[in-house]
Write an enzyme that holds these catalytic residues in place. Structure first.
Site, PDB file in Angstrom:
ATOM      1  N   HIS A  73       0.915  -1.196  -0.007  1.00  0.00           N
ATOM      2  CA  HIS A  73       0.019  -0.148   0.072  1.00  0.00           C
ATOM      3  C   HIS A  73       0.883   1.211  -0.016  1.00  0.00           C
ATOM      4  O   HIS A  73       0.354   2.388   0.235  1.00  0.00           O
ATOM      5  CB  HIS A  73      -0.811   0.096   1.279  1.00  0.00           C
ATOM      6  CG  HIS A  73      -2.092  -0.932   1.190  1.00  0.00           C
ATOM      7  ND1 HIS A  73      -3.303  -0.565   0.529  1.00  0.00           N
ATOM      8  CD2 HIS A  73      -1.978  -2.135   1.207  1.00  0.00           C
ATOM      9  CE1 HIS A  73      -3.976  -1.821   0.872  1.00  0.00           C
ATOM     10  NE2 HIS A  73      -3.159  -2.712   1.449  1.00  0.00           N
TER      11      HIS A  73
ATOM     12  N   LYS B 110     -14.488   8.730  -3.688  1.00  0.00           N
ATOM     13  CA  LYS B 110     -15.926   8.941  -2.823  1.00  0.00           C
ATOM     14  C   LYS B 110     -16.311  10.197  -3.231  1.00  0.00           C
ATOM     15  O   LYS B 110     -17.626  10.507  -3.501  1.00  0.00           O
ATOM     16  CB  LYS B 110     -15.404   9.018  -1.503  1.00  0.00           C
ATOM     17  CG  LYS B 110     -15.343   7.351  -0.744  1.00  0.00           C
ATOM     18  CD  LYS B 110     -14.686   7.395   0.575  1.00  0.00           C
ATOM     19  CE  LYS B 110     -13.909   6.313   0.875  1.00  0.00           C
ATOM     20  NZ  LYS B 110     -12.983   6.346   2.138  1.00  0.00           N
TER      21      LYS B 110
ATOM     22  N   LYS C 192      -8.432  14.316   4.255  1.00  0.00           N
ATOM     23  CA  LYS C 192      -7.582  13.082   4.220  1.00  0.00           C
ATOM     24  C   LYS C 192      -6.590  13.368   5.507  1.00  0.00           C
ATOM     25  O   LYS C 192      -6.431  14.397   5.919  1.00  0.00           O
ATOM     26  CB  LYS C 192      -6.675  12.903   3.083  1.00  0.00           C
ATOM     27  CG  LYS C 192      -5.965  14.262   2.397  1.00  0.00           C
ATOM     28  CD  LYS C 192      -5.362  13.926   1.150  1.00  0.00           C
ATOM     29  CE  LYS C 192      -6.400  14.182  -0.114  1.00  0.00           C
ATOM     30  NZ  LYS C 192      -6.271  12.872  -0.795  1.00  0.00           N
ATOM     31  N   ARG C 193      -5.643  12.474   5.630  1.00  0.00           N
ATOM     32  CA  ARG C 193      -4.653  12.465   6.725  1.00  0.00           C
ATOM     33  C   ARG C 193      -3.681  13.633   6.370  1.00  0.00           C
ATOM     34  O   ARG C 193      -3.376  13.803   5.004  1.00  0.00           O
ATOM     35  CB  ARG C 193      -3.639  11.189   6.753  1.00  0.00           C
ATOM     36  CG  ARG C 193      -4.342  10.237   7.516  1.00  0.00           C
ATOM     37  CD  ARG C 193      -4.650  10.619   8.979  1.00  0.00           C
ATOM     38  NE  ARG C 193      -3.440  10.462   9.941  1.00  0.00           N
ATOM     39  CZ  ARG C 193      -3.167   9.657  10.846  1.00  0.00           C
ATOM     40  NH1 ARG C 193      -3.937   8.463  11.082  1.00  0.00           N
ATOM     41  NH2 ARG C 193      -2.133   9.682  11.634  1.00  0.00           N
TER      42      ARG C 193
ATOM     43  N   LYS D 293       0.974  14.805   0.715  1.00  0.00           N
ATOM     44  CA  LYS D 293      -0.505  15.083   0.367  1.00  0.00           C
ATOM     45  C   LYS D 293      -0.657  16.688   0.051  1.00  0.00           C
ATOM     46  O   LYS D 293      -1.490  17.018  -0.683  1.00  0.00           O
ATOM     47  CB  LYS D 293      -1.401  14.458   1.293  1.00  0.00           C
ATOM     48  CG  LYS D 293      -1.420  12.885   1.432  1.00  0.00           C
ATOM     49  CD  LYS D 293      -2.549  12.836   2.544  1.00  0.00           C
ATOM     50  CE  LYS D 293      -2.219  11.105   2.974  1.00  0.00           C
ATOM     51  NZ  LYS D 293      -3.024  10.337   1.812  1.00  0.00           N
TER      52      LYS D 293
ATOM     53  N   THR E  30      -8.601   6.832  -1.665  1.00  0.00           N
ATOM     54  CA  THR E  30      -9.645   6.141  -1.920  1.00  0.00           C
ATOM     55  C   THR E  30     -10.907   7.321  -1.952  1.00  0.00           C
ATOM     56  O   THR E  30     -11.909   7.299  -2.309  1.00  0.00           O
ATOM     57  CB  THR E  30     -10.209   5.102  -1.252  1.00  0.00           C
ATOM     58  OG1 THR E  30      -9.437   5.418   0.032  1.00  0.00           O
ATOM     59  CG2 THR E  30      -9.471   3.796  -1.631  1.00  0.00           C
TER      60      THR E  30
HETATM   61  C1  NBG Z   1      -2.505   3.741   1.896  1.00  0.00           C
HETATM   62  C2  NBG Z   1      -2.056   4.747   0.647  1.00  0.00           C
HETATM   63  C3  NBG Z   1      -3.335   5.207  -0.113  1.00  0.00           C
HETATM   64  C4  NBG Z   1      -4.248   3.781  -0.613  1.00  0.00           C
HETATM   65  C5  NBG Z   1      -4.556   3.378   0.599  1.00  0.00           C
HETATM   66  C6  NBG Z   1      -5.377   1.700   0.488  1.00  0.00           C
HETATM   67  C7  NBG Z   1      -1.055   3.160   3.649  1.00  0.00           C
HETATM   68  C8  NBG Z   1       0.106   2.409   4.132  1.00  0.00           C
HETATM   69  N1  NBG Z   1      -1.312   3.402   2.540  1.00  0.00           N
HETATM   70  O1  NBG Z   1      -2.773   5.787  -1.222  1.00  0.00           O
HETATM   71  O2  NBG Z   1      -1.438   5.810   1.149  1.00  0.00           O
HETATM   72  O3  NBG Z   1      -5.481   4.391  -1.022  1.00  0.00           O
HETATM   73  O4  NBG Z   1      -3.416   2.680   1.661  1.00  0.00           O
HETATM   74  O5  NBG Z   1      -4.820   1.174  -0.276  1.00  0.00           O
HETATM   75  O6  NBG Z   1      -2.122   3.482   4.472  1.00  0.00           O
END
Ligand code: NBG
Length: 839
Positions: free
Chosen positions: A374, A677, A565-566, A571, A673
């Site tokens: 991920h 949404k 988002k975080r 980002k 993701t």
């Molecule tokens: C996160 C990514 C996102 C991705 C999500 C789900 C982690 C390690 N990775 O870009 O930063 O959409 O995973 O796949 O949290």
């Protein structure tokens, strides 16, 4: 009745059972009964929360009926089951989602009203399980929803953290973390299963012995044993009977394990053991990157993985299947490297406990496991020091050595004399003080490896996992993420859902590609008009919410420009801020300037130890304080920081957005993701060619997407050619002015030092190329502002975004996993009537 589609109960003349019936009167009576018999309250003293609990139990009863039938069917039919191993799950509040999936929202709404209550008020009482940090945990929850909806047998395994992700408050503009005591008032959705508890060992040493047949064996003598108790939560599918299980493990002190001998006469010592054991699942680490060297984190990972694998083996043997067929009956998915220790653990269980020979055990393991990566951020690749690892898991260290030796023998044959290859592929990183590379363990022990968006998978193949790709290209595939339209459209945006369904029917809820039928309606003025009315109403809802919670007035006719988002430098929330300050400067230079009014909405948490991310939050609130009050601005710019971004709060935000900010440095966001949404709810995207943005743009059409910035290749090239951010500052007057205003202390009561780390960081390092993308972003935003003036074209574009977003359903993603990786088939669940089942 609320049943439709494939929810076939065998009906006949029947009196509705109080615990399974769907009529309004039955539901109303069930709520009253549960208030009395579960909550132990009567109406005069019952709180809203009591009524929420009464309703939750009423819904749970209806789910239980389906859940039990599902488990029964899986047992009887000896089906192959998907086991999703994830250290994080962010399911969001269960009640509303279950009402949608069961198809009883309207009946329950009326039953609640007949009880003199308001359903929305009761829904608001639920405390969500914040058992994850962000995208990764939420993805796991979307996948659980799709698995159930597609009638795929599945178990989600994870950790029942007592404290989930912290609640965020904003004080004096700064993030403050508050512990999340989500279980404080009880949790009606879980059922503890203490009878299925298992023991997990830690520490100690290993010793060899010869068994009765003269075989060499290894025994692990632990220093400590912790008991894992499973808590099960039902995961309902949409309009099907299938109800899968989310099984989360809680750590407790074991009753046996020399407890008495150990603590003879030492009562306090015994209680101490209990406390230390329970610490294990006490708290979720609130970082989106691995925590280096935290023993408790490794303990958590091993704990839940060992519990889960022991549980699977138990299920398998209960079905009287031979161990050799284990991988025919279970497909185990590793959600990132957090559960990768499972590969060594399954080997240990098979070889040491079930006395299977190594080669057979290894075949079973490789066939069972698959691995999803991920992240591309190098600092996010998990490693553990040999010292810590060996101290905690001495047997697993030996097993990893053995796996590595056999693996490197293979590598040696393929790359004769190439010692660099050996070092690059090894499970052990010999350079930085000897560490175990969890991603390498995951790759070697799995038959399938995937990234989460097309670009991400390509970058894995050419970047962090390039040597593995060269070795085993056939293991690699892409599985672009998806999100569930049940929660992210039907539940959170009923207005839009009704508009869509009135025009094209309801099939899209399960077949999201059917949204294509909306495309011709983009040219239908009356449909477009209704679409605009829906958007306007949803934006008004958010304005009302912000008014009541923050006392801030926002204009529903302005562009809702949202980044939620975080917080992380990659980002680039600070790039967004630079745009805001640039607009502000334009107004200050020319107060009469024409400008499309915008409301900038931010939401997101920063890891508690991530100072720069927290400073960016402070910058946003500081700029907001100055700009929102400046009379010159005349409401052309408003800045809102919505505190405590979580699933619950996000559900108000996605539907109301006009513009979705997906502005990460190209090559850094694995998928994203949130981007999906927003689009599903009719926002247009401003974004870079990063993660799934690329595929979203392809799907909705380049002309319906606001693209800016460097490509991943250009980013890599620029960084290789000694990037000089200062040059952008020197040559771009608007950029210089924006940064200078921030440095001057204008937003910090004259304190020029407050934001220095941020500004200096950008001028001298700028690892995420904020300055390089600045002008391209500003230009793109200017065209967004222009385009919003033409509401008709904007609406048409929004409709086309929704019409073409079908690919990003998690149903599509799960179908791909089922076909390419798990090789599992749907199993239809029929309901036996409860009355019969009882007999
Ligand atoms: C996160 C990514 C996102 C991705 C999500 C789900 C982690 C390690 N990775 O870009 O930063 O959409 O995973 O796949 O949290």
């Amino acid at each position: 009745s609320g049943q439709s589609d494939s929810m076939d109960v065998q009906t006949g003349p029947q009196i509705e059972d109080d615990r399974t019936g769907f009529s309004i009167e039955t539901l109303r009576r069930a709520i009253a009964d549960n208030l009395y018999y579960i909550q132990g309250k009567f109406p005069e003293i019952a709180t809203q929360y009591d009524y929420y609990m009464a309703l939750a139990y009423t819904v749970r009863d209806r789910i239980l009926h389906r859940w039990i039938n599902t488990v029964k069917t899986y047992r009887e039919q000896d089906v192959k089951v998907v086991c999703y191993l994830s250290a994080e799950y962010l399911p969001g509040p269960h009640l509303g989602n279950n009402l949608v999936n069961l198809g009883i929202y309207p009946q329950v709404e009326q039953a609640v009203r007949a009880s003199g209550l308001d359903l929305n008020a009761l829904l608001a009482e639920e405390e969500e399980p914040g058992l994850g940090n962000g995208g990764l945990g939420r993805l796991a929850a979307c996948y659980m929803d799709s698995l159930a909806t597609l009638e795929i047998p599945a178990i989600g395994y994870g950790i029942r953290y007592e404290y989930g992700i912290f609640d965020q408050e904003i004080r004096d503009g700064w993030q403050v973390e508050i512990t999340d005591k989500w279980l404080r008032l009880g949790n009606p959705w879980e059922i503890p299963r203490p009878e299925n508890a298992v023991d997990v060992k830690f520490g100690g040493y290993t010793e060899s012995y010869t068994d009765d047949q003269g075989h060499y064996r290894v025994r692990w003598v632990p220093h400590q044993v912790v008991k894992g108790v499973p808590y099960d939560t039902p995961i309902s599918g949409y309009r099907v009977n299938t109800t899968n299980t989310l099984r989360l493990w809680k750590a407790e002190a074991p009753e046996s394990f020399d407890f008495q001998a150990f603590n003879l006469g030492d009562y306090y010592g015994a209680v101490d053991t209990k406390i230390t054991s329970e610490n294990l699942t006490k708290v979720l680490y609130p970082n989106d990157e691995p925590i280096q060297g935290k023993q408790l984190r490794l303990e958590q990972q091993y704990f839940f993985v060992s519990c889960s694998l022991q549980n699977l083996l138990k299920i398998h043997l209960l079905r009287e299947d031979p161990l050799e067929t284990f991988a025919d009956k279970f497909a185990i998915q590793l959600n990132d490297t957090h559960p990768a220790i499972g590969i060594a653990e399954l080997m240990r269980l098979l070889v040491d406990e079930y006395l299977i020979n190594w080669e057979i055990a290894w075949d079973i393991t490789q066939e069972a496991f698959a691995f999803t990566n991920h992240t591309l951020l190098p600092e996010a690749l998990e490693t553990w020091s040999l010292e810590l690892f060996g101290r905690l898991l001495p047997r697993h260290l030996e097993i990893i050595y053995e796996i590595n030796q056999r693996f490197l023998d293979q590598v040696r044959l393929k790359y004769l004399g190439n010692t660099d290859k050996l070092a690059q592929l090894s499970l052990l990183d010999e350079r930085r003080g000897k560490r175990i590379r969890m991603a390498h363990l995951a790759c070697v022990g799995s038959h399938a490896i995937n990234g989460v968006a097309a670009l991400h998978t390509e970058l894995l193949k050419t970047g962090v996992l390039r040597d593995f790709y060269e070795l085993w290209p056939e293991k690699f595939s892409n599985k672009t993420n998806g999100v569930t339209p049940r929660r992210w459209m039907v539940l959170i945006n009923p207005r839009l859902t009704q508009l869509i369904s009135r025009n094209i029917g309801e099939s899209w809820i399960k077949q999201l590609d059917d949204l294509r039928q909306l495309a011709p309606l983009a040219n239908d003025p009356s449909f477009c008009h209704e679409w605009r009315q829906v958007k306007r109403a949803v934006k008004q809802d958010l304005a009302d919410y912000i008014q009541t919670t923050q006392g801030l007035t926002i204009n529903p006719d302005s562009i809702y420009d949202v980044q939620a988002k975080r917080f992380h430098e990659y980002k680039r929330q600070h790039l967004n801020v630079l745009h805001i300050v640039t607009l502000y400067n334009r107004i200050k230079h020319n107060p009469e300037i024409e400008m499309t009014p915008r409301t900038f909405i931010f939401g997101g948490k920063a890891a508690p130890g991530y100072r720069m991310a927290k400073l960016i939050i402070k910058l946003i609130t500081a700029v907001g304080d100055a700009v929102n009050q400046d009379p010159d601005v005349c409401d052309r710019i408003k800045i809102v920081f919505m505190p405590d971004f979580n699933v619950t709060n996000s559900q108000r935000i996605y539907p109301a957005a006009d513009l979705s900010e997906q502005i990460s440095t190209a090559g850094k966001e694995a998928s994203g993701t949130g981007n999906m949404k927003f689009s599903m709810n009719g926002a247009l995207t401003i974004g870079t060619l990063d993660g799934a943005n690329i595929e979203i743009r392809e799907a909705v059409g380049a002309e319906n997407f606001y693209l800016f910035g460097l490509t991943a290749q250009e980013v890599a090239d620029l960084k290789a050619s000694s990037y000089n951010p200062r040059a952008y500052y020197d040559s771009n007057a608007a950029l210089r002015e924006a940064l200078d205003l921030i440095s001057s202390g204008y937003f910090s009561h004259g304190d020029g030092s407050l934001f220095q780390p941020l500004v200096e960081g950008l001028l001298h390092h700028d690892p995420y190329l904020v300055l390089a993308d600045y002008q391209s972003y500003i230009d793109c935003q200017d065209s967004v502002g222009q385009a919003f003036q033409d509401q008709e074209t904007w609406t048409r574009t929004a409709i086309l975004n929704v019409a073409r977003i079908g690919k990003f359903s998690s149903d599509r993603a799960i179908r791909e996993y089922c076909q390419d990786i798990w090789h599992v088939d749907p199993v239809h669940i029929k309901l036996e009537e409860y009355v019969q089942a009882k007999a």
